[in-house]
Design a protein around this motif. Structure first.
Motif, PDB file in Angstrom:
ATOM      1  N   ASN A  11       0.800  -1.234   0.000  1.00 23.77           N
ATOM      2  CA  ASN A  11       0.000   0.000   0.000  1.00 23.77           C
ATOM      3  C   ASN A  11       0.830   1.281   0.000  1.00 23.77           C
ATOM      4  O   ASN A  11       0.305   2.348   0.314  1.00 23.77           O
ATOM      5  CB  ASN A  11      -1.009   0.023   1.149  1.00 23.77           C
ATOM      6  N   HIS A  12       2.111   1.196  -0.350  1.00 25.63           N
ATOM      7  CA  HIS A  12       2.915   2.411  -0.520  1.00 25.63           C
ATOM      8  C   HIS A  12       2.296   3.246  -1.634  1.00 25.63           C
ATOM      9  O   HIS A  12       1.873   2.713  -2.656  1.00 25.63           O
ATOM     10  CB  HIS A  12       4.363   2.048  -0.883  1.00 25.63           C
ATOM     11  N   ILE A  13       2.233   4.562  -1.435  1.00 31.02           N
ATOM     12  CA  ILE A  13       1.683   5.469  -2.439  1.00 31.02           C
ATOM     13  C   ILE A  13       2.831   6.220  -3.099  1.00 31.02           C
ATOM     14  O   ILE A  13       3.630   6.870  -2.403  1.00 31.02           O
ATOM     15  CB  ILE A  13       0.711   6.499  -1.803  1.00 31.02           C
ATOM     16  N   ASP A  42       9.423   0.561  -0.240  1.00 31.29           N
ATOM     17  CA  ASP A  42       9.072  -0.107   1.020  1.00 31.29           C
ATOM     18  C   ASP A  42       9.196  -1.627   0.943  1.00 31.29           C
ATOM     19  O   ASP A  42       9.683  -2.251   1.881  1.00 31.29           O
ATOM     20  CB  ASP A  42       7.644   0.261   1.439  1.00 31.29           C
ATOM     21  N   CYS A  43       8.733  -2.234  -0.176  1.00 31.20           N
ATOM     22  CA  CYS A  43       8.722  -3.702  -0.219  1.00 31.20           C
ATOM     23  C   CYS A  43       9.467  -4.291  -1.421  1.00 31.20           C
ATOM     24  O   CYS A  43       9.622  -5.500  -1.499  1.00 31.20           O
ATOM     25  CB  CYS A  43       7.284  -4.220  -0.190  1.00 31.20           C
ATOM     26  N   GLY A  44       9.881  -3.455  -2.372  1.00 36.18           N
ATOM     27  CA  GLY A  44      10.647  -3.953  -3.509  1.00 36.18           C
ATOM     28  C   GLY A  44       9.803  -4.467  -4.659  1.00 36.18           C
ATOM     29  O   GLY A  44      10.335  -5.051  -5.601  1.00 36.18           O
ATOM     30  N   ALA A  45       8.478  -4.255  -4.620  1.00 32.52           N
ATOM     31  CA  ALA A  45       7.619  -4.685  -5.730  1.00 32.52           C
ATOM     32  C   ALA A  45       7.997  -3.901  -6.991  1.00 32.52           C
ATOM     33  O   ALA A  45       8.365  -2.726  -6.906  1.00 32.52           O
ATOM     34  CB  ALA A  45       6.149  -4.457  -5.385  1.00 32.52           C
ATOM     35  N   PRO A  46       7.914  -4.521  -8.149  1.00 34.11           N
ATOM     36  CA  PRO A  46       8.280  -3.823  -9.387  1.00 34.11           C
ATOM     37  C   PRO A  46       7.261  -2.747  -9.769  1.00 34.11           C
ATOM     38  O   PRO A  46       6.092  -2.808  -9.394  1.00 34.11           O
ATOM     39  CB  PRO A  46       8.305  -4.943 -10.431  1.00 34.11           C
ATOM     40  N   LYS A  47       7.740  -1.775 -10.537  1.00 32.85           N
ATOM     41  CA  LYS A  47       6.886  -0.687 -11.017  1.00 32.85           C
ATOM     42  C   LYS A  47       5.635  -1.223 -11.709  1.00 32.85           C
ATOM     43  O   LYS A  47       4.541  -0.678 -11.540  1.00 32.85           O
ATOM     44  CB  LYS A  47       7.691   0.195 -11.976  1.00 32.85           C
ATOM     45  N   ALA A  48       5.778  -2.299 -12.467  1.00 29.82           N
ATOM     46  CA  ALA A  48       4.656  -2.861 -13.245  1.00 29.82           C
ATOM     47  C   ALA A  48       3.491  -3.311 -12.371  1.00 29.82           C
ATOM     48  O   ALA A  48       2.371  -3.419 -12.843  1.00 29.82           O
ATOM     49  CB  ALA A  48       5.152  -4.025 -14.099  1.00 29.82           C
ATOM     50  N   PHE A  50       2.330  -1.664  -9.715  1.00 29.47           N
ATOM     51  CA  PHE A  50       1.608  -0.528  -9.139  1.00 29.47           C
ATOM     52  C   PHE A  50       0.303  -0.286  -9.877  1.00 29.47           C
ATOM     53  O   PHE A  50       0.188  -0.517 -11.077  1.00 29.47           O
ATOM     54  CB  PHE A  50       2.467   0.738  -9.180  1.00 29.47           C
ATOM     55  N   GLU A  51      -0.700   0.191  -9.129  1.00 24.16           N
ATOM     56  CA  GLU A  51      -2.030   0.429  -9.686  1.00 24.16           C
ATOM     57  C   GLU A  51      -2.363   1.909  -9.572  1.00 24.16           C
ATOM     58  O   GLU A  51      -2.099   2.526  -8.543  1.00 24.16           O
ATOM     59  CB  GLU A  51      -3.063  -0.379  -8.892  1.00 24.16           C
ATOM     60  N   PRO A  52      -2.973   2.486 -10.615  1.00 26.24           N
ATOM     61  CA  PRO A  52      -3.378   3.905 -10.527  1.00 26.24           C
ATOM     62  C   PRO A  52      -4.475   4.081  -9.484  1.00 26.24           C
ATOM     63  O   PRO A  52      -5.310   3.197  -9.296  1.00 26.24           O
ATOM     64  CB  PRO A  52      -3.885   4.226 -11.924  1.00 26.24           C
ATOM     65  N   MET A  53      -4.443   5.198  -8.808  1.00 27.14           N
ATOM     66  CA  MET A  53      -5.440   5.496  -7.789  1.00 27.14           C
ATOM     67  C   MET A  53      -6.477   6.443  -8.351  1.00 27.14           C
ATOM     68  O   MET A  53      -6.174   7.297  -9.176  1.00 27.14           O
ATOM     69  CB  MET A  53      -4.777   6.139  -6.567  1.00 27.14           C
ATOM     70  N   ASP A  54      -7.694   6.291  -7.890  1.00 28.82           N
ATOM     71  CA  ASP A  54      -8.753   7.231  -8.232  1.00 28.82           C
ATOM     72  C   ASP A  54      -8.771   8.315  -7.178  1.00 28.82           C
ATOM     73  O   ASP A  54      -9.241   8.103  -6.070  1.00 28.82           O
ATOM     74  CB  ASP A  54     -10.121   6.517  -8.274  1.00 28.82           C
TER      75      ASP A  54
END
Length: 55
Positions: A11-13, A42-48, A50-54
């Protein structure tokens, strides 16, 4: 205002207004301009993942 993106793992923004100082990304950098190798600071997840926020 540029779109923010959320890491689904921790949930990093990513807020373009703040950039990512930890990774040397200056404020004002849109998500699309991040290098493909950028990862969640924060966790090392790849850019791909990530999800856009509304906002």
């Amino acid at each position: 205002m540029a779109k923010r993106y959320r890491c689904p793992m921790c949930n990093h923004i990513y807020d373009p207004a703040e950039g990512d100082p930890f990774s040397g990304i200056p404020p004002g950098t849109p998500f699309a301009d991040l290098p493909d190798t950028w990862m969640c600071p924060d966790c090392g997840a790849p850019k791909a993942d990530f999800e856009p926020m509304d906002d």
